[in-house]
Enzyme design. Structure first.
Site, PDB file in Angstrom:
ATOM      1  N   ARG A  17      10.982 -20.326  -4.285  1.00 18.10           N
ATOM      2  CA  ARG A  17      10.252 -20.583  -3.034  1.00 18.10           C
ATOM      3  C   ARG A  17       8.782 -20.237  -3.260  1.00 18.10           C
ATOM      4  NH1 ARG A  17       9.135 -16.871   1.692  1.00 18.10           N
ATOM      5  NH2 ARG A  17       8.365 -18.273   3.286  1.00 18.10           N
ATOM      6  N   HIS A  27       1.594 -20.527   4.178  1.00 12.08           N
ATOM      7  CA  HIS A  27       1.797 -19.088   4.041  1.00 12.08           C
ATOM      8  C   HIS A  27       0.425 -18.426   4.203  1.00 12.08           C
ATOM      9  CE1 HIS A  27       4.731 -15.947   2.235  1.00 12.08           C
ATOM     10  NE2 HIS A  27       3.667 -15.274   2.628  1.00 12.08           N
ATOM     11  N   GLU A  35       6.484 -16.889   8.635  1.00 16.63           N
ATOM     12  CA  GLU A  35       6.229 -15.759   9.540  1.00 16.63           C
ATOM     13  C   GLU A  35       5.110 -16.016  10.543  1.00 16.63           C
ATOM     14  OE1 GLU A  35       5.668 -12.217   7.218  1.00 16.63           O
ATOM     15  OE2 GLU A  35       7.725 -12.246   6.479  1.00 16.63           O
ATOM     16  N   ASN A  43      13.165 -13.461   6.963  1.00 13.59           N
ATOM     17  CA  ASN A  43      12.552 -12.428   6.124  1.00 13.59           C
ATOM     18  C   ASN A  43      12.843 -11.085   6.761  1.00 13.59           C
ATOM     19  OD1 ASN A  43      11.494 -14.578   4.740  1.00 13.59           O
ATOM     20  ND2 ASN A  43       9.346 -14.099   5.161  1.00 13.59           N
ATOM     21  N   TYR A  50      12.592  -6.802   6.135  1.00 17.08           N
ATOM     22  CA  TYR A  50      12.124  -5.661   5.335  1.00 17.08           C
ATOM     23  C   TYR A  50      12.546  -4.320   5.915  1.00 17.08           C
ATOM     24  CZ  TYR A  50       9.385  -8.907   2.603  1.00 17.08           C
ATOM     25  OH  TYR A  50       9.024  -9.931   1.774  1.00 17.08           O
ATOM     26  N   GLU A  52      13.004 -13.967   2.210  1.00 20.79           N
ATOM     27  CA  GLU A  52      12.311 -12.820   1.609  1.00 20.79           C
ATOM     28  C   GLU A  52      13.059 -11.539   1.946  1.00 20.79           C
ATOM     29  OE1 GLU A  52       8.157 -12.235   2.646  1.00 20.79           O
ATOM     30  OE2 GLU A  52       7.754 -14.377   2.433  1.00 20.79           O
TER      31      GLU A  52
END
Ligand code: FCB
Length: 470
Positions: free
Chosen positions: A91, A135, A180, A309, A311, A375
């Site tokens: 990606r 991005h 995002e 994504n 985290y 991600e």
């Protein structure tokens, strides 16, 4: 490169990772500005990040992406790294100011040629290209014309998306419109932490709406332009927001955080409406989402894959340290409560169990949407040995725990079809500059030497094992 590392699980129990199907998609992710460098080559014009990096104090150490990982000149070597790890998907993102300098008008053949070569190189090595169209590197000229808070930017994005699709759509089968949008909108326009560094809630919310509109327009254009099957989608960053206690104030603080961070994007994309509670929260701040007739139908144009994504997760309280539930301006308190949990070098709490909860919840609240983890990863304070090798057991543990979390979510019914580690390489971590290293491959920025870390070898071996390749 021949270590056989298996991250520890509870003794005697089967590793949930082994329940992932052999068809599961495995990859790594990067983004253009974070790795490419070559910011003034072959006709590329500045993006908002080139400009922001020059603002004193905006980025740690005054770092910038002028050279970054020099990927623009080392692309074949980086593709070889991916192939050697046995991954099936890469990606990456396309830099808008490289292929359409200034953000409008004709394509720049020299800039586009880089992605053409990259796609061919990947396919030649048996790696599937997965393109992210945006991005965060908005052409500076479009920011000068108002940026994402201005409606026209959504239409400019759709034009650009179609240009890239026309050039690469014969070989690229998976397309993510935006990475995002919360970060682009809120970090960029409301909180000033990212480019372009504005601090206005109204601008942030207008940006969010126009990003979503741009996504919907692009999905429609790409679908119409496609001559065969393509998978189209969007990637959102989702952090869990849990209440510190069951008190009404804490629950409301968590609701508001989840609303502004997660549901403000997911609800219009999938249900075709903005969440009423968030609309009411914003109205209290004097902010209205600039929705025009038909926008929500465009935004909720059906798509094929939701990129997630993840985290970290957070816990919220609606009461401040002095016991008050309103701040000095009379606003409801929304306080992040620090838990005594292990953290990454970003100071992000490591909460893999929240990842499982999130994915299960998504499958319930937004059913029928296949997901891919586009991600997940962690920065740690890596210590290379004399050969540049990093024995990053902390990163191995992070990745293993989060993969287990994904596997557990699947067992509980969540339709997750793949996982991409962030990131292939140490790279330019936005406002943190080069201080924070997320790579599974170390980059020595003095020599540009790449050295796979222990986490890369662990990842390679895990993928092999799950694919039953040995
Ligand atoms: C995400 C971004 C990515 C990277 C990671 C650490 O929010 O998409 O570019 O910075 O965080």
């Amino acid at each position: 490169m021949d270590s056989d590392l298996t991250a520890p699980t509870t003794m005697g129990q089967a590793d949930p990772i082994d329940t992932l199907p052999p068809t599961f998609r495995w990859g790594v992710a990067t983004s253009s500005y974070q790795i490419e460098g070559a910011v003034a080559e072959d006709g590329r014009t500045p993006s908002i990040w080139d400009t922001f990096c020059r603002v004193p104090g905006a980025v740690a150490n005054g770092d910038h992406g002028d050279v970054a990982c020099d990927h623009y000149h080392r692309m074949p070597q980086d593709v070889a790294l991916i192939a050697d790890l046995g991954l099936d998907t890469y990606r990456f993102s396309v830099a808008w100011p490289r292929v359409q300098p200034g953000g409008r008008g004709p394509v720049n053949p020299a800039g586009l040629a880089f992605y053409d070569r990259l796609v061919d190189e990947l396919l030649g090595r048996g790696v599937d290209p997965w393109v992210t169209l945006y991005h965060w590197d908005l052409p500076q000229e479009l920011e000068d014309a108002g940026g994402w808070p201005v409606r026209d930017t959504a239409y400019r994005f759709a034009d650009y998306a179609e240009l890239v699709f026309d050039a690469l759509g014969d070989r690229v089968k998976t397309w993510t419109t935006l990475n995002e949008p919360w970060c682009s909108a809120m970090l960029g326009y409301a909180y000033g932490a990212h480019a372009p560094g504005r601090r206005n809630l109204g601008d942030g919310i207008a940006a969010a709406h126009h990003l979503l509109l741009g996504h919907g327009l692009a999905v429609q254009r790409l679908r119409a332009a496609a001559s065969g099957p393509v998978d189209l989608g969007i990637t959102v960053n989702l952090a869990t927001a849990d209440p510190a206690t069951d008190s009404p104030a804490d629950r409301d603080a968590a609701r508001a955080a989840d609303g502004l961070g997660n549901r403000l994007y997911l609800d219009p994309l999938i249900h075709g409406r903005y969440p009423e509670d968030v609309v009411a929260d914003l109205a209290r701040e004097g902010v209205r989402i600039p929705v025009e007739d038909g926008d929500l139908a465009v935004i909720s144009t059906p798509f094929d894959v939701l990129g997630v994504n993840f985290y970290f997760g957070q816990v919220f309280s609606g009461v401040d340290e002095r016991g008050r539930d309103r701040d000095d301006d009379g606003r409801p308190v929304q306080r992040v409560v620090r838990r005594e949990l292990p953290r990454t070098a970003m100071d992000w709490e490591i909460v893999p169990e929240s990842f499982t909860e999130l994915l299960v919840r998504l499958s319930q609240d937004y059913p029928g949407v296949p997901m891919v983890i586009t991600e997940n990863g962690a920065a740690f304070d890596d210590r290379p040995d004399a050969d540049g090798f990093v024995a990053d057991d902390d990163r191995v543990a992070y990745l293993a725990e989060h993969l287990r979390a994904v596997a557990r979510a699947r067992l509980a019914g969540a339709d997750v079809r793949g996982y991409f580690a962030w990131s292939l390489l140490d790279n330019f971590e936005w406002a943190y500059g080069y201080d924070k290293r997320f790579g599974i491959v170390r980059v020595d920025y003095d020599t540009q030497r790449r050295t796979p870390k222990r986490s890369a070898l662990w990842y390679r071996d895990t993928v092999r094992r799950v694919r039953r390749e040995r």
